[in-house]
Design a protein around this motif. Structure first.
Motif, PDB file in Angstrom:
ATOM      1  N   VAL A  27       0.839  -1.196   0.000  1.00 25.13           N
ATOM      2  CA  VAL A  27       0.000   0.000   0.000  1.00 25.13           C
ATOM      3  C   VAL A  27       0.874   1.245   0.000  1.00 25.13           C
ATOM      4  O   VAL A  27       0.607   2.217  -0.724  1.00 25.13           O
ATOM      5  N   THR A  28       1.958   1.253   0.773  1.00 29.13           N
ATOM      6  CA  THR A  28       2.822   2.431   0.803  1.00 29.13           C
ATOM      7  C   THR A  28       3.501   2.655  -0.545  1.00 29.13           C
ATOM      8  O   THR A  28       3.596   3.788  -1.021  1.00 29.13           O
ATOM      9  N   THR A  31       0.749   3.697  -3.304  1.00 26.33           N
ATOM     10  CA  THR A  31      -0.003   4.938  -3.133  1.00 26.33           C
ATOM     11  C   THR A  31       0.487   5.999  -4.108  1.00 26.33           C
ATOM     12  O   THR A  31      -0.269   6.887  -4.509  1.00 26.33           O
ATOM     13  N   THR A  92       6.972   7.368   4.987  1.00 29.14           N
ATOM     14  CA  THR A  92       5.842   7.610   4.082  1.00 29.14           C
ATOM     15  C   THR A  92       5.019   8.803   4.553  1.00 29.14           C
ATOM     16  O   THR A  92       4.616   9.658   3.746  1.00 29.14           O
ATOM     17  N   SER A 153      -4.676   0.587  -2.561  1.00 30.56           N
ATOM     18  CA  SER A 153      -4.102   1.908  -2.837  1.00 30.56           C
ATOM     19  C   SER A 153      -4.862   2.630  -3.946  1.00 30.56           C
ATOM     20  O   SER A 153      -5.006   3.855  -3.903  1.00 30.56           O
ATOM     21  N   ALA A 157      -5.998   5.889  -2.189  1.00 28.07           N
ATOM     22  CA  ALA A 157      -5.269   7.114  -2.535  1.00 28.07           C
ATOM     23  C   ALA A 157      -6.165   8.169  -3.201  1.00 28.07           C
ATOM     24  O   ALA A 157      -6.176   9.326  -2.766  1.00 28.07           O
ATOM     25  N   SER A 172      -1.889   9.299   6.135  1.00 28.35           N
ATOM     26  CA  SER A 172      -2.786   8.223   6.550  1.00 28.35           C
ATOM     27  C   SER A 172      -2.171   6.855   6.285  1.00 28.35           C
ATOM     28  O   SER A 172      -2.189   5.964   7.150  1.00 28.35           O
ATOM     29  N   VAL A 173      -1.621   6.681   5.085  1.00 24.80           N
ATOM     30  CA  VAL A 173      -1.016   5.404   4.730  1.00 24.80           C
ATOM     31  C   VAL A 173       0.193   5.105   5.623  1.00 24.80           C
ATOM     32  O   VAL A 173       0.396   3.965   6.073  1.00 24.80           O
ATOM     33  N   THR A 177       0.767   1.814   8.292  1.00 28.10           N
ATOM     34  CA  THR A 177       1.941   0.946   8.239  1.00 28.10           C
ATOM     35  C   THR A 177       2.658   0.896   9.586  1.00 28.10           C
ATOM     36  O   THR A 177       3.100  -0.169  10.040  1.00 28.10           O
TER      37      THR A 177
END
Length: 393
Positions: A27-28, A31, A92, A153, A157, A172-173, A177
Motif C-alpha cells: 500500500v505504501t 499509493t 511515508t 491503494s 489514494a 494516513s497510509v 503501516t
C-alpha cells in the motif's frame, strides 16, 4: 517462545500477521502511482522523474533484502518486521511535507529500506510454522498482498486525495503501516530454533548460489516482476491518457487488484493438491503475454475492466509458486536468506522497469512500445522455466 517446530493452530495467527505486514508495504509503495497526475505538477516532475520515485523505493528495497534475511535466520523475525514497518510508516508520512523532487526521492529510498526487510522475514515465518504440504496455500495467501496493495491503494489514494489532499493521503497510509509494526511487535512468535547459529554465512551463500534450480527460479521471478511493476506504475497513466478520469483509471486497476488477490489463493490450494508448481508457473507466463498486449491496445472501459482482471489473475498465479519453490530448495535453515536473495534479484526488475518505461514514454510521447517491452518479461521467464527441475515435496 515455541521452539519445538510443531505446527500448532497459532500458525494461522502468524499467517494473518505476515499477510497484513506485507500488504502494508505494498500500500505504501503503490499509493504513489494513483497520485502521480496530482503531485507531479505540484513538484514540477517530468514523467521520468515520477517513475523514478518508484525506482527510488526499490533502491532502498534492494539494499535490505539480503541483510534482513540473514538477520532473520540468525535472530528471528519479530524485531526485523516490527522495526521495518515502523521505519516505512514514518518515512511515508513524511512525504506529506516534501516540497521538491530531491527530498521526496530520499524519503522513498528510506521507505524502501523498511519495506525491503519484510518479505524474507515473512517467508521464514511461514517455513517455520507451516509443513511442506500446506506451504502452497500459506504462500498463496501471503502473495495476495501485492495485488491487495494495488487494490487498496487505487481505492484509498484517490479517495483520501479528494477528502484530505495528497499530503493527508501519505500521512494516513504511513500511520497504518506504523500501526502494523506495533501489532507485529506484540503478537509475532517463533516456532523453530535458529539453526544458523551453528552454520556459517559463507556456507549458506555457497549452498544458495550453487543451487542451479534455485537461481534459475530467481531469474524467472525477475522476468515476471519486470512486467508486474511496470503495469502497477504506468497503467493508471495510460488509462488516463486515452481519455478516462483518474477515478475511472483507479477503478480499472481495482479490477486488476481483485484478479491478483484471487489468483495466488487459487494457485496455492491447487499446488498443494497437484504438487507441481513449475507447470502452474509455465501456464501463468504463457497466458500473461497475450493478455498484456491486448490490454495495451484496448480503449473500451468495460473491456479494460475484464482484461485487467484477467491479466492480473494470469500473472499472479506464478508469484506464490516461485516463492514456495525457493523456500523448499533452501529448507528451514536458510529460508530467510534464500528468500532475501531471491527477492533481491526479483526486485532489480522493480528498480529499473518503471524508470526505463518512463524514459520510453518521454521519448516516444505515447505508449506504443510500452506493452511490448513489458511482455518481454514473461516471454523470457517462460524460456527460463523450461530449464528448471522442481524438487517434489
Amino acid at each position: 517462545m515455541n521452539t519445538g517446530n510443531s505446527f500448532s493452530s497459532y500458525r494461522w495467527v502468524i499467517l494473518a500477521l505476515v499477510v497484513v505486514c506485507f500488504c502494508a508495504t505494498f500500500v505504501t509503495r503503490f499509493t504513489w502511482p494513483p497520485l502521480i497526475t496530482t503531485v507531479a505538477p505540484v513538484l514540477k516532475l517530468s514523467m521520468a522523474q515520477a517513475g523514478s520515485y518508484m525506482s527510488a523505493f526499490y533502491i532502498g528495497y534492494l539494499v535490505t533484502q539480503i541483510p534482513a534475511g540473514i538477520i532473520a535466520d540468525k535472530f528471528g523475525v519479530r524485531v526485523v518486521l516490527a522495526v521495518s514497518l515502523m521505519l516505512e510508516g514514518v518515512s511515508t508520512s513524511s512525504l506529506a511535507f516534501t516540497g521538491n523532487y530531491e527530498a521526496g526521492f530520499v524519503l522513498r529510498i528510506i521507505a524502501g529500506l523498511g519495506a525491503g526487510a519484510v518479505y524474507a522475514s515473512a517467508a521464514r515465518a511461514l517455513v517455520e510454522w507451516f509443513p511442506a504440504r500446506e506451504r502452497g496455500r500459506a504462500f498463496g495467501l501471503l502473495m495476495v498482498a501485492p495485488s491487495a496493495g494495488i487494490l487498496i491503494s487505487n481505492f484509498l489514494a484517490p479517495t483520501l486525495n479528494q477528502m484530505v489532499g495528497w499530503q493527508g493521503a501519505f500521512m494516513s497510509v504511513g500511520t497504518i503501516t506504523f500501526v502494523a509494526g506495533v501489532f507485529v511487535a506484540l503478537f509475532m512468535r517463533s516456532n523453530a530454533p535458529r539453526e544458523n547459529e551453528k552454520g556459517s554465512l559463507t556456507a549458506g551463500f555457497t549452498f544458495i548460489f550453487q543451487h542451479k534450480n534455485l537461481m534459475l527460479t530467481c531469474v524467472a521471478g525477475f522476468c515476471l516482476m519486470w512486467l508486474q511493476l511496470a503495469v502497477a506504475t504506468w497503467a493508471n497513466v495510460y488509462i488516463k491518457s486515452i481519455g478516462f478520469t483518474v477515478k475511472e483509471a483507479g477503478a480499472v486497476m481495482m479490477w486488476y487488484g481483485v484478479g491478483g488477490v484471487l489468483s495466488p489463493i487459487v494457485a496455492g490450494f491447487l499446488s498443494d493438491r497437484l504438487n507441481n508448481r513449475r507447470v502452474i508457473v509455465l501456464v501463468s507466463l504463457a497466458l500473461t503475454i497475450p493478455l498484456t498486449l491486448w490490454f495495451g491496445y484496448e480503449t473500451s472501459l468495460t473491456a479494460l475492466y475484464i482484461l485487467s482482471f484477467s491479466a492480473a489473475f494470469a500473472s499472479y498465479l506464478a508469484n506464490p509458486m516461485l516463492n514456495v519453490m525457493v523456500a523448499n530448495y533452501a529448507g528451514v535453515q536458510w529460508a530467510a536468506t534464500a528468500s532475501g536473495i531471491a527477492n533481491f534479484l526479483y526486485q532489480i526488475a522493480s528498480l529499473i522497469s518503471p524508470l526505463v518505461l518512463g524514459l520510453v514514454i518521454d521519448w516516444t510521447g505515447n505508449f506504443s512500445w510500452v506493452w511490448w517491452i513489458m511482455a518481454l518479461g514473461p516471454a523470457a521467464g517462460f524460456i527460463v522455466m523450461l530449464n528448471i527441475k522442481e524438487e517434489q515435496t
